[in-house]
Scaffold this motif. Sequence first.
Motif, PDB file in Angstrom:
ATOM      1  N   LEU A 195      -9.543  12.232  -3.520  1.00  0.00           N
ATOM      2  CA  LEU A 195     -10.109  12.492  -4.618  1.00  0.00           C
ATOM      3  C   LEU A 195      -9.468  13.954  -5.116  1.00  0.00           C
ATOM      4  CD1 LEU A 195     -11.743  12.247  -7.222  1.00  0.00           C
ATOM      5  CD2 LEU A 195     -13.799  13.213  -5.803  1.00  0.00           C
ATOM      6  N   ARG A 196      -9.622  14.872  -4.063  1.00  0.00           N
ATOM      7  CA  ARG A 196      -9.063  16.240  -4.225  1.00  0.00           C
ATOM      8  C   ARG A 196      -7.532  16.461  -4.436  1.00  0.00           C
ATOM      9  NH1 ARG A 196     -13.004  19.934  -0.058  1.00  0.00           N
ATOM     10  NH2 ARG A 196     -11.674  21.322  -0.909  1.00  0.00           N
ATOM     11  N   ARG A 197      -6.873  15.550  -3.602  1.00  0.00           N
ATOM     12  CA  ARG A 197      -5.303  15.461  -3.799  1.00  0.00           C
ATOM     13  C   ARG A 197      -5.158  15.243  -5.165  1.00  0.00           C
ATOM     14  NH1 ARG A 197      -3.943  12.908   2.244  1.00  0.00           N
ATOM     15  NH2 ARG A 197      -3.699  14.784   3.463  1.00  0.00           N
ATOM     16  N   ALA A 198      -5.992  14.079  -5.575  1.00  0.00           N
ATOM     17  CA  ALA A 198      -5.520  13.446  -6.929  1.00  0.00           C
ATOM     18  C   ALA A 198      -5.606  14.784  -8.046  1.00  0.00           C
ATOM     19  CB  ALA A 198      -6.477  12.355  -7.342  1.00  0.00           C
ATOM     20  N   PHE A 199      -6.619  15.609  -8.007  1.00  0.00           N
ATOM     21  CA  PHE A 199      -7.009  16.680  -8.805  1.00  0.00           C
ATOM     22  C   PHE A 199      -5.979  17.739  -8.556  1.00  0.00           C
ATOM     23  CE2 PHE A 199     -11.026  14.648  -9.352  1.00  0.00           C
ATOM     24  CZ  PHE A 199     -10.876  14.213 -11.052  1.00  0.00           C
ATOM     25  N   MET A 200      -5.687  17.755  -7.226  1.00  0.00           N
ATOM     26  CA  MET A 200      -4.762  18.989  -7.064  1.00  0.00           C
ATOM     27  C   MET A 200      -3.317  18.772  -7.528  1.00  0.00           C
ATOM     28  SD  MET A 200      -5.929  19.767  -3.273  1.00  0.00           S
ATOM     29  CE  MET A 200      -4.551  20.897  -2.895  1.00  0.00           C
ATOM     30  N   THR A 201      -3.100  17.452  -7.619  1.00  0.00           N
ATOM     31  CA  THR A 201      -1.625  16.928  -8.139  1.00  0.00           C
ATOM     32  C   THR A 201      -1.814  16.984  -9.814  1.00  0.00           C
ATOM     33  OG1 THR A 201      -1.313  15.251  -6.248  1.00  0.00           O
ATOM     34  CG2 THR A 201      -0.080  15.118  -8.370  1.00  0.00           C
ATOM     35  N   ASN A 202      -2.829  16.451 -10.375  1.00  0.00           N
ATOM     36  CA  ASN A 202      -3.001  16.546 -11.808  1.00  0.00           C
ATOM     37  C   ASN A 202      -4.455  16.504 -12.118  1.00  0.00           C
ATOM     38  OD1 ASN A 202      -2.969  15.912 -14.668  1.00  0.00           O
ATOM     39  ND2 ASN A 202      -1.000  14.664 -14.218  1.00  0.00           N
ATOM     40  N   ALA A 241       0.731  -1.152   0.199  1.00  0.00           N
ATOM     41  CA  ALA A 241       0.048  -0.078   0.000  1.00  0.00           C
ATOM     42  C   ALA A 241       0.767   1.190   0.110  1.00  0.00           C
ATOM     43  CB  ALA A 241      -0.959   0.042   1.106  1.00  0.00           C
ATOM     44  N   LEU A 242       2.105   1.141   0.478  1.00  0.00           N
ATOM     45  CA  LEU A 242       2.912   2.181   0.303  1.00  0.00           C
ATOM     46  C   LEU A 242       3.363   2.908  -1.060  1.00  0.00           C
ATOM     47  CD1 LEU A 242       5.574   1.175   3.164  1.00  0.00           C
ATOM     48  CD2 LEU A 242       3.702   3.133   3.310  1.00  0.00           C
ATOM     49  N   MET A 243       2.749   2.064  -1.962  1.00  0.00           N
ATOM     50  CA  MET A 243       3.056   2.535  -3.578  1.00  0.00           C
ATOM     51  C   MET A 243       1.854   3.434  -3.736  1.00  0.00           C
ATOM     52  SD  MET A 243       4.869  -0.955  -5.392  1.00  0.00           S
ATOM     53  CE  MET A 243       3.207  -1.993  -5.126  1.00  0.00           C
ATOM     54  N   PHE A 244       0.792   3.308  -3.264  1.00  0.00           N
ATOM     55  CA  PHE A 244      -0.516   3.978  -3.396  1.00  0.00           C
ATOM     56  C   PHE A 244      -0.354   5.425  -3.368  1.00  0.00           C
ATOM     57  CE2 PHE A 244      -3.908   0.640  -2.002  1.00  0.00           C
ATOM     58  CZ  PHE A 244      -3.083  -0.385  -2.858  1.00  0.00           C
ATOM     59  N   GLY A 245      -0.917   6.216  -4.568  1.00  0.00           N
ATOM     60  CA  GLY A 245      -1.094   7.580  -4.526  1.00  0.00           C
ATOM     61  C   GLY A 245      -2.517   7.743  -4.218  1.00  0.00           C
ATOM     62  N   PRO A 246      -2.845   9.018  -4.349  1.00  0.00           N
ATOM     63  CA  PRO A 246      -4.385   9.380  -3.857  1.00  0.00           C
ATOM     64  C   PRO A 246      -5.156   8.904  -5.062  1.00  0.00           C
ATOM     65  CG  PRO A 246      -2.977  11.598  -4.917  1.00  0.00           C
ATOM     66  CD  PRO A 246      -2.043  10.239  -4.699  1.00  0.00           C
ATOM     67  N   TRP A 247      -4.817   8.412  -6.315  1.00  0.00           N
ATOM     68  CA  TRP A 247      -5.904   7.681  -7.054  1.00  0.00           C
ATOM     69  C   TRP A 247      -6.223   6.260  -6.835  1.00  0.00           C
ATOM     70  CZ3 TRP A 247      -1.224  10.495  -8.204  1.00  0.00           C
ATOM     71  CH2 TRP A 247      -1.382  11.591  -9.080  1.00  0.00           C
ATOM     72  N   GLU A 248      -4.892   5.635  -6.077  1.00  0.00           N
ATOM     73  CA  GLU A 248      -5.219   4.262  -5.681  1.00  0.00           C
ATOM     74  C   GLU A 248      -5.924   4.271  -4.491  1.00  0.00           C
ATOM     75  OE1 GLU A 248      -2.143   4.276  -8.662  1.00  0.00           O
ATOM     76  OE2 GLU A 248      -2.304   5.385  -6.916  1.00  0.00           O
ATOM     77  N   MET A 249      -5.819   5.223  -3.519  1.00  0.00           N
ATOM     78  CA  MET A 249      -6.415   5.210  -2.326  1.00  0.00           C
ATOM     79  C   MET A 249      -7.925   5.572  -2.645  1.00  0.00           C
ATOM     80  SD  MET A 249      -4.814   4.572   0.250  1.00  0.00           S
ATOM     81  CE  MET A 249      -6.011   4.793   1.396  1.00  0.00           C
ATOM     82  N   PHE A 250      -8.177   6.573  -3.457  1.00  0.00           N
ATOM     83  CA  PHE A 250      -9.651   6.877  -3.711  1.00  0.00           C
ATOM     84  C   PHE A 250     -10.305   5.373  -4.473  1.00  0.00           C
ATOM     85  CE2 PHE A 250     -12.958   8.225  -6.712  1.00  0.00           C
ATOM     86  CZ  PHE A 250     -13.587   8.702  -5.700  1.00  0.00           C
ATOM     87  N   ALA A 251      -9.762   4.898  -5.411  1.00  0.00           N
ATOM     88  CA  ALA A 251     -10.348   3.680  -5.808  1.00  0.00           C
ATOM     89  C   ALA A 251     -10.625   2.589  -4.796  1.00  0.00           C
ATOM     90  CB  ALA A 251      -9.364   3.219  -6.953  1.00  0.00           C
ATOM     91  N   LEU A 252      -9.337   2.321  -3.940  1.00  0.00           N
ATOM     92  CA  LEU A 252      -9.678   1.249  -2.934  1.00  0.00           C
ATOM     93  C   LEU A 252     -10.880   1.668  -2.103  1.00  0.00           C
ATOM     94  CD1 LEU A 252      -8.756  -1.090  -1.319  1.00  0.00           C
ATOM     95  CD2 LEU A 252      -7.194   0.409  -0.242  1.00  0.00           C
ATOM     96  N   ILE A 253     -11.117   2.850  -1.602  1.00  0.00           N
ATOM     97  CA  ILE A 253     -11.966   3.286  -0.762  1.00  0.00           C
ATOM     98  C   ILE A 253     -13.594   3.060  -1.548  1.00  0.00           C
ATOM     99  CG2 ILE A 253     -13.411   5.380   0.308  1.00  0.00           C
ATOM    100  CD1 ILE A 253     -10.178   6.351   0.896  1.00  0.00           C
TER     101      ILE A 253
END
Length: 506
Positions: free
Chosen positions: A458-465, A137-149
């Motif tokens: 979700l918001r971190r993902a869009f703030m990043t890209n 899970a340490l490889m997860f970015g905000p996209w992966e965490m959102f999808a997991l949730i």
Amino acid sequence: MFDLLILGMNEIFQLHILLIIFVGVVVGILAGLIPGFTVAMAIVLTLPLTFGMDPVTGVAAMIGVFVGGMSGGLISATLLGIPGTPSSIATTFDAYPMAKKGEASKALSIGIWASFLSSIISLLLLVTIAPQIARFALMFGPWEMFALIVLSLTIIASVTGESILKGLIAGLFGLLIATVGADPIAGVSRFTFDLGILRAGIPFLVVLIGMFAISRLLVFLERTEMAKDKEEKQKDELKDMKVVLKPLQTLRMVLRKPGTLTGSSIIGSVVGAIPGAGGSIANIIAYDQAKKWSKDPKKFGTGCEEGVVASEAGNNSTVGGDLIPTVALGIPGSAVTAVLLSALMIHGITPGPLLVTSEPNIVGGIFFAFFVASFWMLIAQFAGMKLFVKVTNVPVHLLVPIIFVLCVVGTFVLNNRVSDLYILLMMGLIGYLFTKYKFALAPAIIGVILGPLAEVNLRRAFMTNPDWTLFFTRPISITFLILAVLSIAFTVWQTKRSGKRMAGAA
């Protein structure tokens, strides 16, 4: 792999902590054996008592309640034919018929050993699997965490309750509650309707106590006289019943069923690791699979020893499975582990994949506390069974006011706000309506926990890209989203198939 257990031993192996775990186990057993008084309810009431403890001790106390509560349902399921907790439903299928044949002591003893041995098996799986999942899970970015949730929310909504639609509505209600108050990133108030009571948001723990505890009290008060008469009759039968347990003799009986014990424990651990599934589902699945694989399936339901082993092993092994996503990902596997996570957050510890590396003593303490609690449960059940049986005779009209006072006091001490008491009563009424109209409470509670995590990621993902296609082009993220769709599709298919079977049987 077992380094965490050694660290945990150093944290837990202190006399006062061992005694606290023992008290937690006894409280859990008492909560589990009282029909209608759920494990989640007991652990919610325990939480305020842990505020003055250090994180390891506080979580260890609640794990004791968790382990004790999961095994306590065996007592009323065997003696009254009423599951003390939803996770002991299948136990009534064979344990109660054994009691009616005069083998209550035998059924109880078999159930206790199955509970203990399955807990040890699930602990081994927990210690082996959880750290590996955390590293992944340490490889997860905000996209992966959102999808997991998203995957977690779909599983919760689909596996709890009698209706997919009701499960989804309950989950969405929890998400809605999570949006009230200050924006987690901008800090702007939202959905408060200019009410001062809502400016600080709706505290998760107040929602938890209201929906699980207050709603249950309202259900108690609504019981009909007919139901009371039936319970009184069953309790009268217990007064003349003698409970003489034979631990060594029944241990041999359980060990003669290694396939059933191991298989049911693995099923319980796997089902427990699915967020929102819980012991009630594991209990039924383990029993069903044991029956299907048995050489003589017709004996199940008539007072079969193997049926008791399967149901109790499937039930208690969910504790270890439940802790896997909780420790490895910071995602609660159930309402109970949601409280454990909140206890850590109250002490300033952030749950998640980094917890294993940043706070190994906390994680090790959780693992070893589970190990100690399992042994305390074994000792307490065998030593105190005669006393526990007497608790089933405590009248409901004495329990209700005591529990209500504990709920109110526990809620007030969280933030010392009278406004929280109004929210508590409102959540209690909503939880009562959910229960009355058969909406599962677990999706709502997990929604409150996972909602802010989903929004922030979700918001971190869009703030990043700002490119939304990344959710579908990153391999881990798209895998989780596909699993979410498959989860809902499978549940829809399964529900339609069971509906057709019932229509055909009619």
